[in-house]
Design a protein around this motif. Structure first.
Motif, PDB file in Angstrom:
ATOM      1  N   CYS A  38      43.223  56.357  22.811  1.00  0.00           N
ATOM      2  CA  CYS A  38      42.541  57.164  21.791  1.00  0.00           C
ATOM      3  C   CYS A  38      43.475  57.486  20.618  1.00  0.00           C
ATOM      4  N   ASP A  40      43.630  60.330  19.340  1.00  0.00           N
ATOM      5  CA  ASP A  40      43.912  61.767  19.433  1.00  0.00           C
ATOM      6  C   ASP A  40      45.365  62.083  19.056  1.00  0.00           C
ATOM      7  N   GLY A  63      38.486  57.536  20.982  1.00  0.00           N
ATOM      8  CA  GLY A  63      38.129  57.403  22.382  1.00  0.00           C
ATOM      9  C   GLY A  63      38.962  56.389  23.160  1.00  0.00           C
ATOM     10  N   HIS A  90      41.427  60.119  27.826  1.00  0.00           N
ATOM     11  CA  HIS A  90      42.186  61.338  28.119  1.00  0.00           C
ATOM     12  C   HIS A  90      41.293  62.556  28.253  1.00  0.00           C
ATOM     13  N   CYS A  93      38.824  64.909  25.446  1.00  0.00           N
ATOM     14  CA  CYS A  93      38.619  63.955  24.357  1.00  0.00           C
ATOM     15  C   CYS A  93      37.421  64.379  23.504  1.00  0.00           C
ATOM     16  N   GLY A  94      37.577  64.258  22.198  1.00  0.00           N
ATOM     17  CA  GLY A  94      36.483  64.586  21.287  1.00  0.00           C
ATOM     18  C   GLY A  94      35.234  63.754  21.518  1.00  0.00           C
TER      19      GLY A  94
END
Ligand SMILES: [Zn+2]
Length: 171
Positions: A38, A40, A63, A90, A93-94
């Motif tokens: 991801c 992130d 993602g 993870h 995660c959004g």
């Protein structure tokens, strides 16, 4: 927060000072490894997997969705010799927090009446997921069923925990 780009050159000086002999690294990844993970901001995959420059292709997107990266995986395998893919999603995660229609509405609401914008964003699948573990299994299954990957590819799926930095294998 002001734009960051004005700081890049200054911050880079320290890195250049410690660059060492990395200028002689070959292009093909030494560990023949692809990490899909991801985007992130809390993730530093090279650090949490002990990977250094020259070791692996690290492919990142929202993602860490593998099916979003077929183009890069084919290039990595066929032109640069990689033979293993590890997919990392993870915790927190959004991608677990929205549906594609939510994003489409945000974009369309910001461009009211623009049919071109509406058509273009409606055509995008944002590939969100509802269950973290299932999303990893789905991605690995998708890769294993993808005929454009080399059949001998080793494929594993993992979860990274943003609370403690631990990785655990799902599949
Ligand atoms: Zn994420």
């Amino acid at each position: 927060m002001s734009p960051q780009h004005t700081e890049f050159a200054k911050r880079n000086e320290q890195y250049v000072a410690n660059f060492g002999d990395k200028g002689s690294l070959p292009m093909p990844p030494d560990k023949k490894l692809i990490i899909v993970t991801c985007m992130d901001a809390r993730l530093d995959p090279a650090a949490h997997l002990g990977i250094k420059e020259g070791d692996a292709h690290i492919i990142r997107n929202a993602g860490g969705v593998a099916k979003d990266e077929l183009r890069s995986i084919i290039i990595s395998q066929r032109l640069l010799g990689t033979r293993e893919v590890a997919v990392f999603h993870h915790t927190d995660c959004g991608m677990l927090t929205f549906a594609s229609d939510d994003v489409r509405s945000i974009v369309k609401d910001a461009a009211k009446g623009d049919a071109n914008v509406a058509a273009r964003v409606d055509a995008i699948d944002f590939l969100e997921f509802k269950n973290l573990e299932e999303s990893v299994k789905d991605d690995v299954a998708w890769l294993k069923n993808e005929p454009l990957l080399l059949p001998e590819t080793t494929i594993t799926g993992w979860i990274y925990d943003v609370k403690n930095g631990k990785v655990s294998q799902v599949v």
